[in-house]
Enzyme design. Structure first.
Site, short mmCIF file in Angstrom:
data_model
loop_
_atom_site.label_atom_id
_atom_site.label_comp_id
_atom_site.label_asym_id
_atom_site.label_seq_id
_atom_site.Cartn_x
_atom_site.Cartn_y
_atom_site.Cartn_z
N ASP A 5 -1.39 12.36 -2.62
CA ASP A 5 -1.48 13.81 -2.86
C ASP A 5 -1.58 14.02 -4.37
OD1 ASP A 5 -1.08 14.37 -0.08
OD2 ASP A 5 1.03 13.90 -0.36
N ASP A 58 5.10 4.76 3.53
CA ASP A 58 4.87 6.21 3.62
C ASP A 58 6.14 6.80 4.22
OD1 ASP A 58 1.89 7.89 3.81
OD2 ASP A 58 3.68 8.88 4.60
N ASP A 80 -9.98 10.62 -4.06
CA ASP A 80 -11.09 11.58 -4.06
C ASP A 80 -10.92 12.55 -5.23
OD1 ASP A 80 -8.71 12.48 -2.54
OD2 ASP A 80 -9.76 14.39 -2.74
N GLU A 114 0.87 -1.18 0.00
CA GLU A 114 0.00 0.00 0.00
C GLU A 114 0.91 1.23 0.00
OE1 GLU A 114 -2.38 0.87 3.51
OE2 GLU A 114 -3.42 2.50 2.50
C1 LIG Z 1 -3.40 12.39 1.51
S1 LIG Z 1 -2.39 11.34 2.43
C2 LIG Z 1 -3.27 9.78 2.31
C3 LIG Z 1 -2.93 8.84 3.42
C4 LIG Z 1 -3.80 7.57 3.48
N1 LIG Z 1 -3.61 6.74 2.32
C5 LIG Z 1 -5.27 7.91 3.66
O1 LIG Z 1 -6.00 7.81 2.68
O2 LIG Z 1 -5.65 8.28 4.78
C6 LIG Z 1 -1.02 11.08 1.35
C7 LIG Z 1 0.13 10.34 2.00
O3 LIG Z 1 1.13 10.11 1.02
C8 LIG Z 1 2.41 10.23 1.63
N2 LIG Z 1 3.36 10.49 0.53
C9 LIG Z 1 3.20 11.42 -0.45
N3 LIG Z 1 4.25 11.36 -1.31
C10 LIG Z 1 5.06 10.37 -0.85
C11 LIG Z 1 6.30 9.84 -1.31
N4 LIG Z 1 6.88 10.30 -2.40
N5 LIG Z 1 6.86 8.83 -0.59
C12 LIG Z 1 6.27 8.36 0.54
N6 LIG Z 1 5.09 8.84 1.01
C13 LIG Z 1 4.49 9.82 0.33
C14 LIG Z 1 2.22 11.35 2.64
O4 LIG Z 1 3.18 11.27 3.67
C15 LIG Z 1 0.80 11.10 3.14
O5 LIG Z 1 0.77 10.28 4.30
#
Ligand SMILES: C[S@@+](CC[C@H](N)C(=O)[O-])C[C@H]1O[C@@H](n2cnc3c(N)ncnc32)[C@H](O)[C@@H]1O
Length: 220
Positions: free
Chosen positions: A119, A70, A155, A45
Site C-alpha cells: 500500500d 501479511d 504500480d 515476501e
Molecule cells: C495492495 S496489497 C498487495 C498484495 C500482493 N502483494 C499483491 O500484489 O497482490 C498490500 C498487502 O499488504 C498487506 N500489508 C500492508 N501493510 C502491512 C503491514 N504493516 N504488515 C503486514 N501486512 C501488511 C495488506 O494486508 C495487503 O495484503
C-alpha cells in the site's frame, strides 16, 4: 467478517505451512531447521497478499526457502492452500504485522526480501506506515544478511520515486531500476511472476516499477 473470510481464517489455523502471530515466535533464528528441515537460505515476501511470488519462486527455486508475510489471513489462505495442494514444501506463511518482524527472525537470518505491491500510503502523515520508510528500512537492515538483496515491485510511481531517493540518500547501492518493467531488458522469469494486484494493473496498461538494491556495508 463475511462467511467465506471466516471459513478461510478458521482453515489456516490448521494449515501446517501457516504460522499466526505468536505461533511463529519459536522459529526465530531456526526457520530453516525447524520448519523447512534443511539449511537452505530464507527469502521473504512482505505484503505477500495471496502469495503468488512466494509460491511461484518456491517452485522455481527448490533449494531456497520462501516465507510470505501479511496480516490478512484470508489472503494468505490462497497461497498456503495452493502450496499444500501442489506439494510445494519450501514455502510457508507468517501472519503478522511487518512492524514486528524483528521478533520473528534473527539478525542475518534472511538472504533476500521482496516487497510486492505494498500500500503506497501517500499521505504525509502516513509515511511511517510506508514499507520503504526509514523505520522499515532500518528493520530490514537488521535481519538481512550482509550483501543480501532487497526488491520492490510497485504500480505506484510515487512510492517508486520515494524509495529510489530514500535508498540513494541512505548511501545504499541501487542495482537495478526501471519504471517500465515489462518493456525493459531486465525482465526475466522471476520478474515476470505476476501477483493478484499486478494482474489488475496490467489489465489497465499501468506501468510496473521495479527496484533492486543492497544495503551499504557497515563501517569497519
Ligand atoms: C495492495 S496489497 C498487495 C498484495 C500482493 N502483494 C499483491 O500484489 O497482490 C498490500 C498487502 O499488504 C498487506 N500489508 C500492508 N501493510 C502491512 C503491514 N504493516 N504488515 C503486514 N501486512 C501488511 C495488506 O494486508 C495487503 O495484503
Amino acid at each position: 467478517m463475511g462467511k467465506d473470510k471466516l471459513r478461510k481464517f478458521t482453515e489456516i489455523g490448521a494449515f501446517e505451512n501457516v504460522y499466526q502471530l505468536e505461533e511463529g515466535l519459536a522459529n526465530k533464528g531456526l526457520w530453516a531447521k525447524s520448519h523447512f528441515k534443511n539449511d537452505h537460505p530464507i527469502v521473504l515476501e512482505l505484503a505477500c497478499g495471496k502469495g503468488e511470488y512466494s509460491v511461484n519462486m518456491a517452485k522455481a527455486f527448490p533449494d531456497t526457502n520462501f516465507i510470505g508475510i501479511d496480516y490478512k489471513g484470508n489472503r494468505i489462505w490462497r497461497g498456503a492452500k495452493t502450496a499444500l495442494e501442489e506439494g510445494v514444501s519450501n514455502v510457508a506463511f507468517l501472519r503478522i504485522q511487518i512492524e514486528d518482524i524483528l521478533s520473528y527472525f534473527d539478525l542475518d537470518e534472511v538472504s533476500e526480501i521482496w516487497i510486492t505491491f505494498p500500500d503506497p500510503q501517500p499521505q504525509v502523515g502516513r509515511e511511517k506506515k510506508r514499507l520503504t520508510s526509514d523505520r522499515f528500512l532500518d528493520i530490514y537492515r537488521g535481519l538481512l544478511k550482509q550483501d543480501g538483496f532487497m526488491h520492490l515491485k510497485t504500480d505506484n510511481d510515487g512510492l517508486y520515486q520515494y524509495t529510489l531517493e530514500k535508498v540513494a540518500d541512505r548511501g545504499d547501492e541501487i542495482l537495478l531500476s526501471t519504471q517500465d518493467l515489462y518493456n525493459s531488458e531486465i525482465l526475466n522469469d522471476t520478474l515476470s511472476i505476476k501477483t493478484y494486484y499486478e494482474k489488475k494493473y496490467l489489465l489497465v496498461n499501468k506501468n510496473i516499477n521495479y527496484l533492486k538494491w543492497r544495503f551499504k556495508k557497515p563501517i569497519a
